[in-house]
Write a protein that holds these residues in place. Structure first.
Motif, PDB file in Angstrom:
ATOM      1  N   GLU A 114       0.890  -1.153   0.000  1.00  0.00           N
ATOM      2  CA  GLU A 114       0.000   0.000   0.000  1.00  0.00           C
ATOM      3  C   GLU A 114       0.933   1.208   0.000  1.00  0.00           C
ATOM      4  N   ARG A 115       0.750   2.093  -0.981  1.00  0.00           N
ATOM      5  CA  ARG A 115       1.677   3.206  -1.130  1.00  0.00           C
ATOM      6  C   ARG A 115       0.957   4.547  -1.106  1.00  0.00           C
ATOM      7  N   ALA A 116       1.674   5.551  -0.585  1.00  0.00           N
ATOM      8  CA  ALA A 116       1.200   6.931  -0.608  1.00  0.00           C
ATOM      9  C   ALA A 116       2.380   7.811  -0.982  1.00  0.00           C
ATOM     10  N   THR A 117       2.210   8.638  -2.026  1.00  0.00           N
ATOM     11  CA  THR A 117       3.269   9.516  -2.506  1.00  0.00           C
ATOM     12  C   THR A 117       2.894  10.964  -2.236  1.00  0.00           C
ATOM     13  N   THR A 118       3.843  11.715  -1.691  1.00  0.00           N
ATOM     14  CA  THR A 118       3.634  13.119  -1.345  1.00  0.00           C
ATOM     15  C   THR A 118       4.696  13.976  -2.016  1.00  0.00           C
ATOM     16  N   SER A 119       4.281  15.106  -2.549  1.00  0.00           N
ATOM     17  CA  SER A 119       5.193  16.068  -3.168  1.00  0.00           C
ATOM     18  C   SER A 119       5.783  16.973  -2.087  1.00  0.00           C
ATOM     19  N   MET A 120       7.067  17.270  -2.223  1.00  0.00           N
ATOM     20  CA  MET A 120       7.742  18.184  -1.295  1.00  0.00           C
ATOM     21  C   MET A 120       8.991  18.724  -1.969  1.00  0.00           C
ATOM     22  N   THR A 121       9.871  19.309  -1.214  1.00  0.00           N
ATOM     23  CA  THR A 121      11.164  19.745  -1.737  1.00  0.00           C
ATOM     24  C   THR A 121      12.258  18.894  -1.097  1.00  0.00           C
ATOM     25  N   PHE A 122      13.428  18.928  -1.718  1.00  0.00           N
ATOM     26  CA  PHE A 122      14.561  18.184  -1.176  1.00  0.00           C
ATOM     27  C   PHE A 122      14.821  18.568   0.274  1.00  0.00           C
ATOM     28  N   GLY A 123      14.773  19.860   0.561  1.00  0.00           N
ATOM     29  CA  GLY A 123      15.052  20.354   1.913  1.00  0.00           C
ATOM     30  C   GLY A 123      14.057  19.893   2.955  1.00  0.00           C
ATOM     31  N   SER A 124      12.885  19.446   2.532  1.00  0.00           N
ATOM     32  CA  SER A 124      11.877  19.006   3.513  1.00  0.00           C
ATOM     33  C   SER A 124      11.790  17.487   3.639  1.00  0.00           C
ATOM     34  N   ALA A 126       0.676  -1.055 -13.592  1.00  0.00           N
ATOM     35  CA  ALA A 126       1.598  -0.030 -14.093  1.00  0.00           C
ATOM     36  C   ALA A 126       1.385   1.288 -13.350  1.00  0.00           C
ATOM     37  N   ASP A 127       0.198   1.484 -12.775  1.00  0.00           N
ATOM     38  CA  ASP A 127      -0.079   2.698 -12.011  1.00  0.00           C
ATOM     39  C   ASP A 127       0.643   2.705 -10.665  1.00  0.00           C
ATOM     40  N   ASP A 128       1.187   1.547 -10.247  1.00  0.00           N
ATOM     41  CA  ASP A 128       1.847   1.443  -8.950  1.00  0.00           C
ATOM     42  C   ASP A 128       3.264   1.987  -8.948  1.00  0.00           C
ATOM     43  N   GLY A 129       3.816   2.286 -10.123  1.00  0.00           N
ATOM     44  CA  GLY A 129       5.178   2.797 -10.138  1.00  0.00           C
ATOM     45  C   GLY A 129       5.768   2.854 -11.524  1.00  0.00           C
ATOM     46  N   MET A 130       7.095   3.034 -11.566  1.00  0.00           N
ATOM     47  CA  MET A 130       7.804   3.157 -12.843  1.00  0.00           C
ATOM     48  C   MET A 130       9.224   2.664 -12.668  1.00  0.00           C
ATOM     49  N   SER A 131       9.810   2.197 -13.749  1.00  0.00           N
ATOM     50  CA  SER A 131      11.227   1.853 -13.750  1.00  0.00           C
ATOM     51  C   SER A 131      12.001   3.067 -14.247  1.00  0.00           C
ATOM     52  N   VAL A 132      12.966   3.484 -13.465  1.00  0.00           N
ATOM     53  CA  VAL A 132      13.852   4.569 -13.866  1.00  0.00           C
ATOM     54  C   VAL A 132      15.130   3.893 -14.357  1.00  0.00           C
ATOM     55  N   TYR A 136      13.131   0.184  -9.815  1.00  0.00           N
ATOM     56  CA  TYR A 136      11.682   0.355  -9.778  1.00  0.00           C
ATOM     57  C   TYR A 136      11.316   1.280  -8.633  1.00  0.00           C
ATOM     58  N   VAL A 137      10.629   2.366  -8.941  1.00  0.00           N
ATOM     59  CA  VAL A 137      10.177   3.330  -7.944  1.00  0.00           C
ATOM     60  C   VAL A 137       8.674   3.156  -7.782  1.00  0.00           C
ATOM     61  N   GLY A 138       8.261   2.636  -6.628  1.00  0.00           N
ATOM     62  CA  GLY A 138       6.839   2.488  -6.353  1.00  0.00           C
ATOM     63  C   GLY A 138       6.206   3.844  -6.098  1.00  0.00           C
ATOM     64  N   LEU A 139       4.989   4.020  -6.586  1.00  0.00           N
ATOM     65  CA  LEU A 139       4.256   5.275  -6.438  1.00  0.00           C
ATOM     66  C   LEU A 139       2.833   4.988  -5.973  1.00  0.00           C
ATOM     67  N   GLY A 140       2.196   5.990  -5.406  1.00  0.00           N
ATOM     68  CA  GLY A 140       0.806   5.852  -4.979  1.00  0.00           C
ATOM     69  C   GLY A 140       0.130   7.198  -4.926  1.00  0.00           C
ATOM     70  N   PRO A 141      -1.161   7.197  -4.578  1.00  0.00           N
ATOM     71  CA  PRO A 141      -1.886   8.452  -4.455  1.00  0.00           C
ATOM     72  C   PRO A 141      -1.388   9.221  -3.224  1.00  0.00           C
ATOM     73  N   PRO A 142      -1.539  10.479  -3.105  1.00  0.00           N
ATOM     74  CA  PRO A 142      -2.271  11.311  -4.043  1.00  0.00           C
ATOM     75  C   PRO A 142      -1.417  11.886  -5.169  1.00  0.00           C
ATOM     76  N   GLU A 143      -0.064  11.766  -5.090  1.00  0.00           N
ATOM     77  CA  GLU A 143       0.758  12.479  -6.062  1.00  0.00           C
ATOM     78  C   GLU A 143       1.724  11.599  -6.854  1.00  0.00           C
ATOM     79  N   GLY A 144       1.429  10.313  -6.955  1.00  0.00           N
ATOM     80  CA  GLY A 144       2.281   9.415  -7.726  1.00  0.00           C
ATOM     81  C   GLY A 144       2.329   9.778  -9.199  1.00  0.00           C
ATOM     82  N   ALA A 145       1.170  10.096  -9.766  1.00  0.00           N
ATOM     83  CA  ALA A 145       1.133  10.484 -11.184  1.00  0.00           C
ATOM     84  C   ALA A 145       1.920  11.779 -11.407  1.00  0.00           C
ATOM     85  N   ALA A 146       1.863  12.693 -10.457  1.00  0.00           N
ATOM     86  CA  ALA A 146       2.614  13.946 -10.571  1.00  0.00           C
ATOM     87  C   ALA A 146       4.117  13.674 -10.523  1.00  0.00           C
ATOM     88  N   ALA A 147       4.546  12.703  -9.724  1.00  0.00           N
ATOM     89  CA  ALA A 147       5.962  12.342  -9.648  1.00  0.00           C
ATOM     90  C   ALA A 147       6.441  11.809 -10.992  1.00  0.00           C
TER      91      ALA A 147
END
Length: 163
Positions: free
Chosen positions: A5-15, A116-122, A139-150
């Motif tokens: 179960e994944r949750a992705t959040t947008s932030m900055t490197f400093g945070s 495929a919505d769960d992540g991406m291979s970099v 493989y970088v796993g991603l999730g809501p709310p900001e996985g698609a934005a990542a």
């Protein structure tokens, strides 16, 4: 069904939380990279939905019940860090113009049960071995709310670097 179960959040490197921020900064400094505190970053918290099987545990599979993955998009580089209580912290770095992103193939998605919505291979991380140097993927796993934005932010940064 995904194993996590994944949750992705947008932030900055400093945070980014410690020790992830410190490990990314140390890796960047060791490679003489510059990553600004306001560089875009995405933090994914992954929690295992079920316990690993005995064979997986015997072979040294993921022992953490939960772990974090940070994706940091610098001006010219992408850095990916993972952190877990038992696995510790590890960081990979690659030049944006040497990387690309791919979603999991439909066939692999069917076999693994991972969408495929769960992540991406970099792809494009430098690796070395007995055969010499090459490029690896992570493989970088991603999730809501900001996985698609990542995913979109990384693809756009790669596209801009290659332009």
């Amino acid at each position: 069904m995904s194993e996590y179960e994944r949750a992705t959040t947008s932030m900055t490197f400093g945070s980014l939380p410690e020790p992830i921020r410190a490990a990314v900064r140390a890796k960047a400094e060791s490679l003489q990279l510059t990553v600004a505190d306001d560089a875009p970053a995405f933090l994914t918290h992954s929690r295992k939905l079920k316990r690993s099987g005995m064979l997986n545990r015997m072979l040294g599979g993921d022992q953490d019940k939960a772990h974090d993955t940070a994706l940091v998009i610098g001006a010219k580089d992408v850095l990916v860090a993972t952190h877990g209580e038992k696995r510790g912290t590890a960081v990979l770095a690659a030049r944006l113009d040497d990387t690309d992103v791919s979603a999991m193939s439909e066939r692999l998605s069917e076999l693994s049960g991972i969408s495929a919505d769960d992540g991406m291979s970099v792809n494009g991380f430098p690796v070395s071995g007995t055969e010499g140097n090459g490029r690896g993927s992570f493989y970088v796993g991603l999730g809501p709310p900001e996985g698609a934005a990542a995913r979109t932010a990384l693809i756009e940064a790669i596209r801009a670097a290659k332009a």
